[in-house]
Design a protein around this motif. Structure first.
Motif: not given
Length: 546
Positions: A55, A58-61, A122, A125-126
Protein backbone atom coordinates in the motif's frame (compact mmCIF):
# COMPACT_ATOMS: atom_id res chain seq x y z
CA UNK A 1 -6.59 35.41 -48.97
CA UNK A 2 -3.56 35.34 -46.67
CA UNK A 3 -5.82 35.24 -43.68
CA UNK A 4 -7.76 32.36 -45.18
CA UNK A 5 -4.57 30.39 -45.88
CA UNK A 6 -3.36 31.09 -42.34
CA UNK A 7 -6.64 29.85 -40.93
CA UNK A 8 -6.38 26.70 -43.01
CA UNK A 9 -2.84 26.04 -41.77
CA UNK A 10 -3.91 26.55 -38.15
CA UNK A 11 -6.86 24.24 -38.66
CA UNK A 12 -4.67 21.56 -40.25
CA UNK A 13 -2.10 21.93 -37.47
CA UNK A 14 -4.72 21.51 -34.83
CA UNK A 15 -6.19 18.53 -36.59
CA UNK A 16 -2.74 16.95 -36.89
CA UNK A 17 -1.98 17.64 -33.25
CA UNK A 18 -5.25 16.21 -32.12
CA UNK A 19 -4.69 13.18 -34.31
CA UNK A 20 -1.21 12.70 -32.86
CA UNK A 21 -2.55 13.07 -29.35
CA UNK A 22 -5.27 10.57 -30.14
CA UNK A 23 -2.71 8.10 -31.48
CA UNK A 24 -0.52 8.56 -28.37
CA UNK A 25 -3.45 7.99 -26.00
CA UNK A 26 -4.55 4.91 -27.94
CA UNK A 27 -1.03 3.51 -27.78
CA UNK A 28 -0.91 4.25 -24.06
CA UNK A 29 -4.20 2.51 -23.52
CA UNK A 30 -2.91 -0.54 -25.38
CA UNK A 31 0.21 -0.71 -23.22
CA UNK A 32 -1.13 0.45 -19.84
CA UNK A 33 -3.27 -2.58 -18.91
CA UNK A 34 -0.37 -5.01 -19.20
CA UNK A 35 2.00 -2.79 -17.23
CA UNK A 36 -0.70 -2.02 -14.63
CA UNK A 37 -1.45 -5.70 -14.08
CA UNK A 38 2.19 -6.51 -13.41
CA UNK A 39 2.41 -3.66 -10.94
CA UNK A 40 -0.78 -4.79 -9.21
CA UNK A 41 0.44 -8.37 -8.95
CA UNK A 42 3.81 -7.28 -7.56
CA UNK A 43 2.40 -4.90 -4.93
CA UNK A 44 -0.25 -7.41 -3.88
CA UNK A 45 2.46 -10.03 -3.40
CA UNK A 46 4.49 -7.51 -1.39
CA UNK A 47 1.55 -7.07 1.00
CA UNK A 48 1.48 -10.84 1.40
CA UNK A 49 5.14 -10.80 2.46
CA UNK A 50 4.90 -7.77 4.75
CA UNK A 51 1.36 -6.73 5.70
CA UNK A 52 0.61 -3.30 4.22
CA UNK A 53 3.90 -2.92 2.32
CA UNK A 54 2.12 -2.99 -1.04
CA UNK A 55 0.00 0.00 0.00
CA UNK A 56 2.98 2.33 0.39
CA UNK A 57 3.04 3.51 -3.31
CA UNK A 58 -0.75 4.05 -3.29
CA UNK A 59 -3.11 6.64 -1.92
CA UNK A 60 -3.41 4.43 1.19
CA UNK A 61 0.21 5.00 2.15
CA UNK A 62 -0.67 6.04 5.71
CA UNK A 63 -2.52 2.81 6.36
CA UNK A 64 0.35 0.88 4.82
CA UNK A 65 2.85 2.55 7.16
CA UNK A 66 0.74 1.63 10.19
CA UNK A 67 0.44 -2.02 9.12
CA UNK A 68 4.15 -2.32 8.35
CA UNK A 69 5.02 -0.76 11.70
CA UNK A 70 2.74 -3.20 13.54
CA UNK A 71 4.24 -6.18 11.69
CA UNK A 72 7.81 -5.09 12.44
CA UNK A 73 6.95 -4.40 16.08
CA UNK A 74 5.40 -7.86 16.43
CA UNK A 75 8.48 -9.54 14.94
CA UNK A 76 10.82 -7.56 17.19
CA UNK A 77 8.74 -8.40 20.27
CA UNK A 78 8.69 -12.13 19.47
CA UNK A 79 12.42 -12.14 18.66
CA UNK A 80 13.27 -10.35 21.91
CA UNK A 81 11.11 -12.72 23.92
CA UNK A 82 12.63 -15.83 22.35
CA UNK A 83 16.20 -14.51 22.67
CA UNK A 84 15.65 -13.77 26.34
CA UNK A 85 13.99 -17.08 27.29
CA UNK A 86 15.41 -19.40 24.63
CA UNK A 87 13.41 -21.09 21.90
CA UNK A 88 12.77 -24.36 23.72
CA UNK A 89 11.94 -22.72 27.03
CA UNK A 90 9.60 -20.25 25.34
CA UNK A 91 7.79 -23.05 23.52
CA UNK A 92 7.40 -25.13 26.69
CA UNK A 93 6.30 -22.17 28.79
CA UNK A 94 3.74 -21.21 26.16
CA UNK A 95 2.46 -24.76 25.82
CA UNK A 96 1.98 -24.93 29.59
CA UNK A 97 -0.03 -21.70 29.83
CA UNK A 98 -3.65 -22.15 28.75
CA UNK A 99 -4.41 -18.44 29.09
CA UNK A 100 -1.45 -17.50 26.92
CA UNK A 101 -2.49 -20.05 24.30
CA UNK A 102 -6.01 -18.62 24.13
CA UNK A 103 -4.53 -15.14 23.73
CA UNK A 104 -2.39 -16.43 20.87
CA UNK A 105 -5.49 -17.84 19.18
CA UNK A 106 -7.10 -14.41 19.34
CA UNK A 107 -3.98 -12.70 17.99
CA UNK A 108 -3.67 -15.26 15.18
CA UNK A 109 -7.27 -14.81 14.09
CA UNK A 110 -7.23 -11.00 14.30
CA UNK A 111 -3.79 -10.68 12.72
CA UNK A 112 -4.69 -13.00 9.85
CA UNK A 113 -7.89 -11.08 9.12
CA UNK A 114 -5.95 -7.79 9.04
CA UNK A 115 -3.31 -9.39 6.80
CA UNK A 116 -5.94 -10.71 4.39
CA UNK A 117 -7.56 -7.28 4.42
CA UNK A 118 -4.28 -5.56 3.51
CA UNK A 119 -3.72 -7.98 0.60
CA UNK A 120 -7.24 -7.44 -0.72
CA UNK A 121 -7.01 -3.65 -0.33
CA UNK A 122 -3.68 -3.59 -2.15
CA UNK A 123 -5.19 -5.50 -5.08
CA UNK A 124 -8.16 -3.15 -5.15
CA UNK A 125 -6.04 0.02 -5.02
CA UNK A 126 -3.62 -1.14 -7.72
CA UNK A 127 -6.07 -2.77 -10.11
CA UNK A 128 -5.55 -1.30 -13.61
CA UNK A 129 -8.25 0.91 -15.04
CA UNK A 130 -10.10 -0.45 -18.06
CA UNK A 131 -8.59 -3.85 -17.51
CA UNK A 132 -9.94 -6.77 -19.43
CA UNK A 133 -12.05 -9.51 -17.91
CA UNK A 134 -9.15 -11.95 -18.08
CA UNK A 135 -6.87 -9.54 -16.24
CA UNK A 136 -9.42 -8.95 -13.52
CA UNK A 137 -9.90 -12.68 -13.09
CA UNK A 138 -6.11 -13.18 -12.97
CA UNK A 139 -5.67 -10.52 -10.28
CA UNK A 140 -8.60 -11.83 -8.23
CA UNK A 141 -7.33 -15.43 -8.44
CA UNK A 142 -3.82 -14.36 -7.47
CA UNK A 143 -5.18 -12.36 -4.53
CA UNK A 144 -7.31 -15.28 -3.34
CA UNK A 145 -4.31 -17.61 -3.54
CA UNK A 146 -2.19 -15.25 -1.46
CA UNK A 147 -4.96 -14.98 1.14
CA UNK A 148 -5.06 -18.77 1.39
CA UNK A 149 -1.27 -18.94 1.75
CA UNK A 150 -1.13 -16.45 4.63
CA UNK A 151 -4.17 -17.91 6.37
CA UNK A 152 -3.03 -21.56 6.23
CA UNK A 153 -0.41 -21.24 9.04
CA UNK A 154 -2.96 -19.49 11.25
CA UNK A 155 -5.56 -22.18 10.61
CA UNK A 156 -3.00 -24.87 11.41
CA UNK A 157 -1.85 -22.99 14.51
CA UNK A 158 -5.40 -22.63 15.80
CA UNK A 159 -5.99 -26.34 15.18
CA UNK A 160 -2.79 -27.28 17.04
CA UNK A 161 -3.62 -25.03 19.97
CA UNK A 162 -7.22 -26.20 20.15
CA UNK A 163 -6.07 -29.85 20.20
CA UNK A 164 -3.53 -28.97 22.86
CA UNK A 165 -6.10 -27.22 25.06
CA UNK A 166 -8.48 -30.14 24.65
CA UNK A 167 -5.75 -32.57 25.73
CA UNK A 168 -4.89 -30.35 28.71
CA UNK A 169 -8.51 -30.53 29.84
CA UNK A 170 -8.34 -34.34 29.69
CA UNK A 171 -4.87 -34.88 31.13
CA UNK A 172 -4.54 -32.23 33.83
CA UNK A 173 -7.29 -32.59 36.38
CA UNK A 174 -6.30 -29.77 38.77
CA UNK A 175 -5.42 -32.03 41.66
CA UNK A 176 -7.88 -34.90 41.26
CA UNK A 177 -7.63 -38.16 39.36
CA UNK A 178 -10.40 -40.59 38.64
CA UNK A 179 -13.47 -38.50 39.25
CA UNK A 180 -14.61 -35.66 41.42
CA UNK A 181 -14.02 -31.96 41.04
CA UNK A 182 -11.78 -29.75 43.11
CA UNK A 183 -14.62 -27.25 43.30
CA UNK A 184 -16.86 -29.88 44.87
CA UNK A 185 -14.54 -30.34 47.81
CA UNK A 186 -12.98 -33.56 46.55
CA UNK A 187 -9.79 -34.62 48.27
CA UNK A 188 -6.91 -33.98 45.89
CA UNK A 189 -4.41 -36.77 45.37
CA UNK A 190 -1.66 -34.15 45.13
CA UNK A 191 -0.11 -32.89 48.35
CA UNK A 192 1.16 -29.73 46.64
CA UNK A 193 -0.80 -26.52 46.46
CA UNK A 194 -0.84 -24.80 43.04
CA UNK A 195 1.42 -21.81 42.80
CA UNK A 196 3.83 -19.93 40.59
CA UNK A 197 6.86 -21.72 42.03
CA UNK A 198 5.95 -25.08 43.56
CA UNK A 199 9.61 -25.94 44.23
CA UNK A 200 10.33 -23.14 46.74
CA UNK A 201 10.13 -25.47 49.73
CA UNK A 202 10.42 -28.76 47.85
CA UNK A 203 13.96 -29.96 47.07
CA UNK A 204 12.64 -33.18 45.49
CA UNK A 205 9.32 -33.93 43.81
CA UNK A 206 8.20 -37.54 43.65
CA UNK A 207 5.88 -38.81 40.94
CA UNK A 208 4.11 -42.14 40.76
CA UNK A 209 3.84 -43.61 37.25
CA UNK A 210 1.15 -46.27 37.01
CA UNK A 211 0.59 -48.41 33.94
CA UNK A 212 -2.81 -49.94 33.39
CA UNK A 213 -4.30 -52.28 30.85
CA UNK A 214 -7.77 -50.85 31.43
CA UNK A 215 -9.54 -48.93 28.72
CA UNK A 216 -10.49 -46.15 31.10
CA UNK A 217 -7.75 -45.54 33.66
CA UNK A 218 -9.62 -42.51 34.99
CA UNK A 219 -12.43 -44.59 36.46
CA UNK A 220 -10.29 -46.79 38.63
CA UNK A 221 -8.71 -50.12 37.80
CA UNK A 222 -6.31 -52.78 38.99
CA UNK A 223 -2.80 -51.58 38.21
CA UNK A 224 -1.14 -54.73 37.02
CA UNK A 225 1.66 -53.72 34.67
CA UNK A 226 3.85 -50.89 35.91
CA UNK A 227 4.55 -49.12 39.19
CA UNK A 228 7.47 -46.71 39.07
CA UNK A 229 8.19 -43.82 41.39
CA UNK A 230 10.40 -41.08 39.90
CA UNK A 231 12.11 -38.81 42.42
CA UNK A 232 13.41 -35.61 40.80
CA UNK A 233 15.80 -33.04 42.25
CA UNK A 234 14.02 -29.75 41.50
CA UNK A 235 17.28 -27.78 41.35
CA UNK A 236 19.42 -30.03 39.16
CA UNK A 237 16.95 -32.30 37.37
CA UNK A 238 18.80 -35.41 38.57
CA UNK A 239 16.28 -38.24 38.95
CA UNK A 240 16.03 -41.73 40.42
CA UNK A 241 13.50 -44.34 39.24
CA UNK A 242 12.27 -46.85 41.84
CA UNK A 243 10.51 -49.94 40.46
CA UNK A 244 8.10 -51.66 42.84
CA UNK A 245 7.16 -55.30 42.13
CA UNK A 246 3.49 -55.91 41.52
CA UNK A 247 3.70 -59.16 43.55
CA UNK A 248 5.03 -57.51 46.71
CA UNK A 249 3.28 -59.10 49.71
CA UNK A 250 2.41 -57.91 53.23
CA UNK A 251 2.49 -54.27 52.15
CA UNK A 252 1.86 -51.94 55.11
CA UNK A 253 -1.03 -49.50 55.10
CA UNK A 254 -0.53 -46.11 56.78
CA UNK A 255 -2.13 -45.84 60.20
CA UNK A 256 -4.60 -43.14 59.14
CA UNK A 257 -5.96 -45.16 56.20
CA UNK A 258 -9.14 -47.23 56.67
CA UNK A 259 -7.44 -50.41 55.41
CA UNK A 260 -5.01 -50.26 58.34
CA UNK A 261 -7.87 -51.20 60.65
CA UNK A 262 -8.59 -54.25 58.49
CA UNK A 263 -4.93 -55.22 58.06
CA UNK A 264 -3.02 -53.76 61.02
CA UNK A 265 -0.03 -56.04 60.38
CA UNK A 266 0.07 -55.48 56.64
CA UNK A 267 -1.90 -56.72 53.66
CA UNK A 268 -1.35 -60.38 54.46
CA UNK A 269 -3.56 -63.13 53.05
CA UNK A 270 -1.11 -65.13 50.96
CA UNK A 271 -0.29 -64.72 47.28
CA UNK A 272 -3.66 -63.09 46.61
CA UNK A 273 -2.85 -60.00 48.67
CA UNK A 274 -0.28 -58.38 46.41
CA UNK A 275 0.71 -54.76 45.87
CA UNK A 276 -1.19 -54.63 42.59
CA UNK A 277 -4.40 -55.74 44.36
CA UNK A 278 -4.47 -52.80 46.78
CA UNK A 279 -6.49 -50.67 44.35
CA UNK A 280 -9.32 -53.20 44.08
CA UNK A 281 -9.18 -54.01 47.79
CA UNK A 282 -9.72 -50.35 48.65
CA UNK A 283 -12.66 -50.13 46.24
CA UNK A 284 -14.20 -53.27 47.74
CA UNK A 285 -13.79 -51.90 51.27
CA UNK A 286 -15.25 -48.56 50.22
CA UNK A 287 -18.38 -50.32 48.98
CA UNK A 288 -18.75 -51.96 52.39
CA UNK A 289 -17.84 -48.86 54.43
CA UNK A 290 -18.53 -45.81 52.24
CA UNK A 291 -18.48 -43.45 55.19
CA UNK A 292 -14.77 -44.13 55.77
CA UNK A 293 -13.91 -42.83 52.30
CA UNK A 294 -16.17 -39.80 52.13
CA UNK A 295 -14.75 -37.07 49.88
CA UNK A 296 -12.17 -39.32 48.20
CA UNK A 297 -12.77 -39.19 44.41
CA UNK A 298 -10.70 -42.33 43.76
CA UNK A 299 -10.23 -44.62 46.73
CA UNK A 300 -8.22 -47.18 44.74
CA UNK A 301 -5.65 -44.70 43.54
CA UNK A 302 -5.39 -43.03 46.93
CA UNK A 303 -4.82 -46.38 48.66
CA UNK A 304 -2.18 -47.37 46.10
CA UNK A 305 -0.35 -44.07 46.43
CA UNK A 306 -0.46 -44.00 50.24
CA UNK A 307 0.71 -47.62 50.43
CA UNK A 308 3.65 -46.96 48.13
CA UNK A 309 4.57 -43.94 50.28
CA UNK A 310 4.74 -46.29 53.24
CA UNK A 311 6.68 -48.95 51.37
CA UNK A 312 9.34 -46.51 50.08
CA UNK A 313 9.35 -44.05 52.96
CA UNK A 314 8.95 -40.98 50.73
CA UNK A 315 5.95 -38.78 49.95
CA UNK A 316 4.38 -39.06 46.51
CA UNK A 317 3.33 -35.63 45.33
CA UNK A 318 1.81 -36.44 41.96
CA UNK A 319 0.47 -39.38 40.01
CA UNK A 320 0.46 -40.14 36.28
CA UNK A 321 -1.70 -42.98 34.99
CA UNK A 322 -0.94 -44.33 31.51
CA UNK A 323 -3.31 -46.63 29.68
CA UNK A 324 -0.79 -48.98 28.13
CA UNK A 325 -3.16 -49.99 25.35
CA UNK A 326 -2.92 -46.37 24.19
CA UNK A 327 0.83 -46.34 24.80
CA UNK A 328 1.16 -47.98 21.39
CA UNK A 329 -0.50 -44.96 19.79
CA UNK A 330 1.82 -42.58 21.63
CA UNK A 331 4.99 -44.33 20.44
CA UNK A 332 3.70 -44.43 16.86
CA UNK A 333 2.88 -40.72 17.09
CA UNK A 334 6.48 -40.06 18.17
CA UNK A 335 7.77 -41.97 15.16
CA UNK A 336 9.01 -44.89 17.24
CA UNK A 337 11.56 -45.22 20.04
CA UNK A 338 15.12 -46.54 19.94
CA UNK A 339 15.82 -49.32 22.45
CA UNK A 340 18.61 -51.83 23.01
CA UNK A 341 16.97 -55.25 23.24
CA UNK A 342 19.03 -57.54 25.50
CA UNK A 343 17.47 -60.89 24.61
CA UNK A 344 14.86 -62.41 22.35
CA UNK A 345 11.40 -61.22 23.39
CA UNK A 346 8.17 -62.81 22.11
CA UNK A 347 5.23 -60.49 21.55
CA UNK A 348 1.63 -61.06 20.51
CA UNK A 349 1.81 -64.83 20.97
CA UNK A 350 -0.77 -67.07 22.61
CA UNK A 351 0.05 -68.38 26.06
CA UNK A 352 -1.18 -71.29 28.17
CA UNK A 353 -0.64 -72.55 31.70
CA UNK A 354 1.10 -75.91 31.99
CA UNK A 355 0.45 -78.66 34.55
CA UNK A 356 2.76 -76.96 37.00
CA UNK A 357 0.84 -73.68 36.78
CA UNK A 358 3.60 -71.97 34.81
CA UNK A 359 2.86 -69.66 31.91
CA UNK A 360 4.07 -71.06 28.59
CA UNK A 361 4.27 -69.69 25.06
CA UNK A 362 2.51 -71.40 22.19
CA UNK A 363 5.20 -71.46 19.47
CA UNK A 364 2.54 -72.02 16.80
CA UNK A 365 0.75 -68.74 17.51
CA UNK A 366 -0.19 -67.29 14.10
CA UNK A 367 0.71 -63.70 15.01
CA UNK A 368 3.78 -64.44 17.10
CA UNK A 369 6.59 -61.94 16.56
CA UNK A 370 10.08 -61.91 18.06
CA UNK A 371 12.20 -58.92 18.99
CA UNK A 372 15.81 -59.80 18.28
CA UNK A 373 18.74 -58.60 20.42
CA UNK A 374 20.37 -55.35 19.40
CA UNK A 375 19.74 -51.62 19.26
CA UNK A 376 16.75 -50.91 17.07
CA UNK A 377 13.85 -48.54 16.56
CA UNK A 378 10.58 -50.01 17.76
CA UNK A 379 7.14 -49.02 16.56
CA UNK A 380 4.23 -48.72 18.97
CA UNK A 381 3.20 -52.37 18.76
CA UNK A 382 6.76 -53.56 19.36
CA UNK A 383 7.38 -51.03 22.17
CA UNK A 384 4.25 -52.19 23.99
CA UNK A 385 5.29 -55.82 23.61
CA UNK A 386 8.79 -54.98 24.86
CA UNK A 387 7.30 -53.31 27.94
CA UNK A 388 4.72 -55.99 28.77
CA UNK A 389 6.12 -59.37 27.76
CA UNK A 390 7.15 -61.71 30.58
CA UNK A 391 6.40 -65.17 29.15
CA UNK A 392 10.04 -66.24 28.83
CA UNK A 393 11.32 -63.97 31.59
CA UNK A 394 9.69 -62.68 34.79
CA UNK A 395 8.21 -59.61 36.44
CA UNK A 396 11.61 -58.27 37.40
CA UNK A 397 13.04 -58.40 33.90
CA UNK A 398 9.88 -56.70 32.68
CA UNK A 399 10.38 -54.00 35.34
CA UNK A 400 13.89 -53.40 33.97
CA UNK A 401 12.56 -53.07 30.44
CA UNK A 402 9.86 -50.67 31.59
CA UNK A 403 12.45 -48.42 33.24
CA UNK A 404 14.45 -48.46 30.02
CA UNK A 405 11.35 -47.54 28.03
CA UNK A 406 10.52 -44.64 30.36
CA UNK A 407 14.10 -43.35 30.11
CA UNK A 408 14.12 -43.70 26.31
CA UNK A 409 10.86 -41.79 25.90
CA UNK A 410 12.13 -38.99 28.16
CA UNK A 411 15.44 -38.79 26.34
CA UNK A 412 14.05 -38.99 22.80
CA UNK A 413 11.07 -36.65 23.20
CA UNK A 414 12.95 -33.70 21.71
CA UNK A 415 11.07 -30.48 20.89
CA UNK A 416 11.49 -30.77 17.10
CA UNK A 417 9.96 -34.25 17.04
CA UNK A 418 7.11 -33.09 19.23
CA UNK A 419 6.48 -30.12 16.94
CA UNK A 420 6.56 -32.14 13.71
CA UNK A 421 4.21 -34.83 14.99
CA UNK A 422 2.32 -32.76 17.49
CA UNK A 423 -1.34 -33.39 16.51
CA UNK A 424 -0.96 -37.18 16.70
CA UNK A 425 1.13 -37.02 19.88
CA UNK A 426 -1.20 -34.70 21.77
CA UNK A 427 -4.23 -36.76 20.72
CA UNK A 428 -2.59 -39.97 22.00
CA UNK A 429 -1.63 -38.26 25.26
CA UNK A 430 -5.09 -36.78 25.78
CA UNK A 431 -6.78 -40.14 25.22
CA UNK A 432 -4.45 -42.28 27.34
CA UNK A 433 -2.79 -40.22 30.08
CA UNK A 434 -4.20 -38.52 33.17
CA UNK A 435 -2.38 -36.76 36.00
CA UNK A 436 -3.13 -34.66 39.05
CA UNK A 437 -0.52 -31.99 38.23
CA UNK A 438 -2.34 -28.64 38.54
CA UNK A 439 -2.40 -26.48 35.42
CA UNK A 440 -0.98 -23.59 37.43
CA UNK A 441 2.24 -25.58 37.91
CA UNK A 442 2.76 -26.53 34.26
CA UNK A 443 5.25 -23.73 33.62
CA UNK A 444 7.45 -24.95 36.45
CA UNK A 445 7.13 -28.52 35.19
CA UNK A 446 8.13 -27.43 31.69
CA UNK A 447 11.36 -25.97 33.07
CA UNK A 448 11.92 -29.07 35.21
CA UNK A 449 11.52 -31.27 32.12
CA UNK A 450 14.47 -29.50 30.50
CA UNK A 451 16.53 -30.02 33.64
CA UNK A 452 15.67 -33.73 33.71
CA UNK A 453 16.83 -34.19 30.13
CA UNK A 454 20.17 -32.60 31.00
CA UNK A 455 20.49 -34.27 34.42
CA UNK A 456 21.49 -37.77 35.46
CA UNK A 457 18.92 -40.58 35.50
CA UNK A 458 19.53 -43.47 37.87
CA UNK A 459 17.58 -46.62 38.61
CA UNK A 460 16.99 -48.66 41.76
CA UNK A 461 14.72 -51.67 41.27
CA UNK A 462 13.41 -53.93 44.01
CA UNK A 463 13.68 -57.43 42.62
CA UNK A 464 14.16 -61.00 43.75
CA UNK A 465 17.90 -60.32 43.93
CA UNK A 466 17.61 -57.70 46.65
CA UNK A 467 14.09 -58.17 48.09
CA UNK A 468 12.12 -61.16 49.29
CA UNK A 469 8.76 -60.27 47.75
CA UNK A 470 6.94 -62.92 49.84
CA UNK A 471 8.37 -61.65 53.13
CA UNK A 472 9.81 -58.18 52.47
CA UNK A 473 11.90 -56.23 54.94
CA UNK A 474 10.37 -52.77 54.55
CA UNK A 475 12.91 -51.21 56.87
CA UNK A 476 15.65 -52.27 54.46
CA UNK A 477 13.68 -51.04 51.43
CA UNK A 478 13.28 -47.59 53.01
CA UNK A 479 16.93 -47.59 53.98
CA UNK A 480 17.99 -48.23 50.39
CA UNK A 481 15.63 -45.56 49.06
CA UNK A 482 17.00 -43.01 51.51
CA UNK A 483 20.55 -43.89 50.48
CA UNK A 484 19.69 -43.46 46.80
CA UNK A 485 18.28 -39.99 47.45
CA UNK A 486 21.08 -38.91 49.79
CA UNK A 487 24.30 -40.21 48.23
CA UNK A 488 27.54 -39.67 50.06
CA UNK A 489 29.57 -36.72 48.77
CA UNK A 490 32.50 -37.45 46.47
CA UNK A 491 35.26 -37.39 48.32
CA UNK A 492 33.63 -39.28 51.07
CA UNK A 493 34.14 -37.71 54.53
CA UNK A 494 34.78 -39.66 57.70
CA UNK A 495 31.81 -41.85 58.18
CA UNK A 496 29.53 -41.13 61.08
CA UNK A 497 26.57 -43.21 62.16
CA UNK A 498 23.41 -42.19 60.38
CA UNK A 499 20.80 -40.69 62.71
CA UNK A 500 17.99 -43.08 63.49
CA UNK A 501 14.29 -42.46 63.24
CA UNK A 502 11.77 -43.61 65.83
CA UNK A 503 11.09 -47.31 65.56
CA UNK A 504 7.41 -46.72 65.02
CA UNK A 505 8.26 -45.06 61.71
CA UNK A 506 9.57 -48.28 60.20
CA UNK A 507 7.12 -50.86 61.49
CA UNK A 508 4.66 -50.56 58.65
CA UNK A 509 3.36 -47.04 59.17
CA UNK A 510 4.07 -44.02 57.07
CA UNK A 511 7.37 -42.42 58.21
CA UNK A 512 7.07 -39.12 60.02
CA UNK A 513 6.19 -36.40 57.54
CA UNK A 514 5.89 -38.84 54.64
CA UNK A 515 2.62 -37.41 53.49
CA UNK A 516 3.80 -33.83 53.62
CA UNK A 517 7.55 -33.49 53.35
CA UNK A 518 10.44 -35.66 52.31
CA UNK A 519 12.11 -37.47 55.23
CA UNK A 520 15.10 -35.64 56.64
CA UNK A 521 16.65 -38.51 58.57
CA UNK A 522 17.98 -41.84 57.43
CA UNK A 523 15.83 -44.92 58.11
CA UNK A 524 17.39 -47.46 60.44
CA UNK A 525 19.46 -50.19 58.85
CA UNK A 526 18.55 -53.07 61.13
CA UNK A 527 21.26 -55.29 59.76
CA UNK A 528 19.03 -57.10 57.38
CA UNK A 529 20.83 -55.65 54.38
CA UNK A 530 23.09 -58.24 52.81
CA UNK A 531 26.80 -57.75 53.12
CA UNK A 532 27.38 -58.74 49.50
CA UNK A 533 26.13 -56.24 46.94
CA UNK A 534 23.09 -57.51 45.04
CA UNK A 535 23.14 -57.21 41.30
CA UNK A 536 20.20 -54.79 41.26
CA UNK A 537 21.81 -51.71 42.76
CA UNK A 538 21.48 -47.98 42.24
CA UNK A 539 23.14 -47.21 38.93
CA UNK A 540 22.92 -45.01 35.85
CA UNK A 541 20.02 -45.96 33.61
CA UNK A 542 22.41 -46.24 30.65
CA UNK A 543 24.30 -49.01 32.44
CA UNK A 544 21.08 -50.96 32.77
CA UNK A 545 19.68 -50.35 29.30
CA UNK A 546 22.56 -49.90 26.83
Amino acid sequence: MNESRDADRVSRARSGGEHAAHVTRAEHRRRRPRQGLGRALGLTALSAVVPGAGLLPTRRRGMGLVLVALAVAALVAVGWWVSREGLTSTALQTAADGGRLRTIIGILVAGTLVWIGSISLTALMTQPRRSSTGQRVALASFTGLLCLVVSAPAVMGVRYIDSHLDAMDKVFTDGTVGGGDADDGAVATSSLRPGEDPWVDLPRVNMLLLGSDAAEAREGTRTDTMMIVASIDTRTGDAVLFSVPRNLQQVPFPRDHPLHEVYPDGYDCGDQCLMNAVWMEAERHAEEEPGLYAGDPNVGLTATRRTLETVLGVPIHHTVIVNLEGFEDLIDAMGGVTITVKEEIPINGRTFTDANGKLQLDPNSPQLEWLQPGTQRLNGFQALGYSRSRVLSDDFDRMRRQRCMVAAVIDQANPMTLLQRYPAIITAVGDNVVTDIPRQDLGAWAELTLLVQDGTLKSLPFTAQNTDTADPNYSNIRYRVWGALHPAPEPEPTEEPAPAVPTEDVDGATPTGATEDAPTTSPVDDGSATTTEPADELEEIGTVCD
